[in-house]
Design a protein around this motif. Structure first.
Motif, PDB file in Angstrom:
ATOM      1  N   LEU A  27       0.836  -1.191   0.000  1.00 19.80           N
ATOM      2  CA  LEU A  27       0.000   0.000   0.000  1.00 19.80           C
ATOM      3  C   LEU A  27       0.873   1.244   0.000  1.00 19.80           C
ATOM      4  N   VAL A  29       0.441   5.062   0.692  1.00 18.50           N
ATOM      5  CA  VAL A  29      -0.534   5.915   1.355  1.00 18.50           C
ATOM      6  C   VAL A  29       0.010   7.339   1.420  1.00 18.50           C
ATOM      7  N   VAL A  44      -5.397   2.801   7.151  1.00 16.55           N
ATOM      8  CA  VAL A  44      -4.736   1.591   6.641  1.00 16.55           C
ATOM      9  C   VAL A  44      -5.395   0.342   7.233  1.00 16.55           C
ATOM     10  N   TYR A  47      -8.736  -0.258   5.560  1.00 19.35           N
ATOM     11  CA  TYR A  47      -8.523  -0.841   4.231  1.00 19.35           C
ATOM     12  C   TYR A  47      -8.280  -2.346   4.351  1.00 19.35           C
ATOM     13  N   CYS A  48      -7.404  -2.730   5.250  1.00 21.79           N
ATOM     14  CA  CYS A  48      -7.061  -4.143   5.412  1.00 21.79           C
ATOM     15  C   CYS A  48      -8.235  -4.946   5.967  1.00 21.79           C
TER      16      CYS A  48
END
Length: 179
Positions: A27, A29, A44, A47-48
């Protein structure tokens, strides 16, 4: 990408046993100058924890008509509106009308976040879930964030096991209903 944004890279090994999702992710970011490390870490993690085909980060703070994270199907239709932090009720109302599913991940006190929405019009509030973590979990992770990060994230029985740059921490994922 916003002027002055700092790019952070996360090499993630994701094992979400609860959902049967096992992925290796890279990722990139962009952290806007007004964005805190705690907000970025929550973004983050969101997202995961929501990872699926079609998931993406939005343009960030500059994208006023999009959430922090979103998911689209192959036709481009918005399937998930994923907010981070403490969005206002109007954003939740708007997102809930556009997407099949609306979720919020917060690094703040969930009672205070939900209290700000009380009595305000929100489309399908019963279907919106507010997720929070144990106190201090996000702050501890934010304290070890670097420009290049290695991260192992495991989820089992609503428990998050995070190793970020060699530092390990654990948290429950707490779900709060809006109604």
């Amino acid at each position: 990408m916003a002027v002055g944004a700092v790019i952070h890279t996360f090499a993630v090994q994701l094992a979400d046993v609860d959902r049967g999702v096992y992925e290796e992710l890279t990722l990139r970011v962009a952290r806007h100058p007004s964005e805190t490390d705690a907000f970025m870490v929550t973004r983050v993690l969101a997202y995961c924890l929501e990872f699926e085909d079609g998931i993406a980060f939005s343009e960030g703070i500059s994208a006023t008509d999009e959430p922090a994270v979103l998911a689209r199907d192959l036709t481009g239709r918005l399937t998930a509106w994923i907010e981070v932090g403490a969005p206002d009720a109007a954003r939740l109302h708007y997102g809930s009308k556009l997407a099949d599913r609306t979720t919020v991940y917060t690094h703040r006190d969930p009672a205070k976040v939900a209290a700000a929405w009380a009595g305000k019009p929100i489309h399908r509030p019963e279907s919106i879930v507010l997720h929070s973590f144990d106190p201090g979990f996000i702050e501890a992770a934010a304290g070890v964030v670097e420009r290049r990060n290695t991260m192992t994230l495991s989820v089992t029985e609503h428990q998050v096991y995070l190793e970020l740059n060699g530092t390990t921490s654990t948290s429950g994922i707490h779900d709060h209903s809006l109604v």
